[in-house]
Design an enzyme around this catalytic site. Sequence first.
Site, PDB file in Angstrom:
ATOM      1  N   CYS A 166      15.284   1.154  20.511  1.00 30.44           N
ATOM      2  CA  CYS A 166      15.691   1.062  19.106  1.00 30.44           C
ATOM      3  C   CYS A 166      14.589   1.610  18.204  1.00 30.44           C
ATOM      4  O   CYS A 166      14.839   2.417  17.324  1.00 30.44           O
ATOM      5  CB  CYS A 166      16.005  -0.383  18.739  1.00 30.44           C
ATOM      6  SG  CYS A 166      17.459  -1.044  19.552  1.00 30.44           S
ATOM      7  N   SER A 187      18.026   2.011  15.123  1.00 32.42           N
ATOM      8  CA  SER A 187      18.970   0.919  14.921  1.00 32.42           C
ATOM      9  C   SER A 187      18.181  -0.366  14.723  1.00 32.42           C
ATOM     10  O   SER A 187      17.262  -0.648  15.495  1.00 32.42           O
ATOM     11  CB  SER A 187      19.888   0.812  16.150  1.00 32.42           C
ATOM     12  OG  SER A 187      20.727  -0.320  16.072  1.00 32.42           O
TER      13      SER A 187
END
Length: 282
Positions: A166, A187
Amino acid sequence: MKAYLDLVDRVLEKGVRKENRTGVDTISSFSEFYKVDLADGFPLLTTKKVPFRSVILELLWYLRGEDHIRWLRDEKDCHIWDAWAGEDGHVGPIYPVMWRRFPYFEEEEISLEGDAGTLQKTVYDKKESDQIRNALELLRTNPHSRRIVVSAWHPGLLGKMALPPCHVMFIFNVANGRLNCHLTQRSGDIALGIPFNLACYSALTMVMAKLTGLEPGFFAHTIVDAHIYVNHVEGLKEQLTREPRTLPRLEINARDIDELSFEDFKLVDYHPHPRIPFEVAV
């Protein structure tokens, strides 16, 4: 901390509802950014209690270069990565491997003798790059370089990872004797993940500063898909009603990047509001 609360407020206000792989919808906002000055204190949220021990143990695990969580889970009784690990603790070549043993191939020309004479052949030897050591070396020898980059994204290995990274890349920058860090995240779960990322990378920046004779500067954070899971909304709204308190201090005793232990980190004057439970979406 106002920067974090402003992020929560913006996403709740302008985010759009989206489906995703977890089955729990999110309120998502594209390309969010915030920046904090580490001179103001260690940015561990005060509008809810954040588990400092888990934050630091996760950082130490990243620095171990392993492809499993056995040290984290079995030795340290820290279970923040259990949901993504196999029964043997295997998680594949995620952050620890990418940070400390990033795989690449080095080209070499060799000569082969045969009936037709000497032939030249190109072979490729597998190598590993310690991106953290490389960053430390650059900070010591060429601190104004614009190439002090650590990447966790390896397209060829995504299928072997328990979870594609991420937080995909961070870059160090030195100005006026202060070490800054910018993290790019593809994200970000604002309720659970971002408070950890903020504290973890700020602690890493402070460690790197200590080891290179610099002062901690700014931590900056870009989140491409900044999202709030719909079952986290009420808890975050509760945080927005709480008044931020004075940030704690983090004292670090760092000698070498590979000799760090949890005991080298001392959190001072942390007085947060009570914990708010949030369910993890896997």
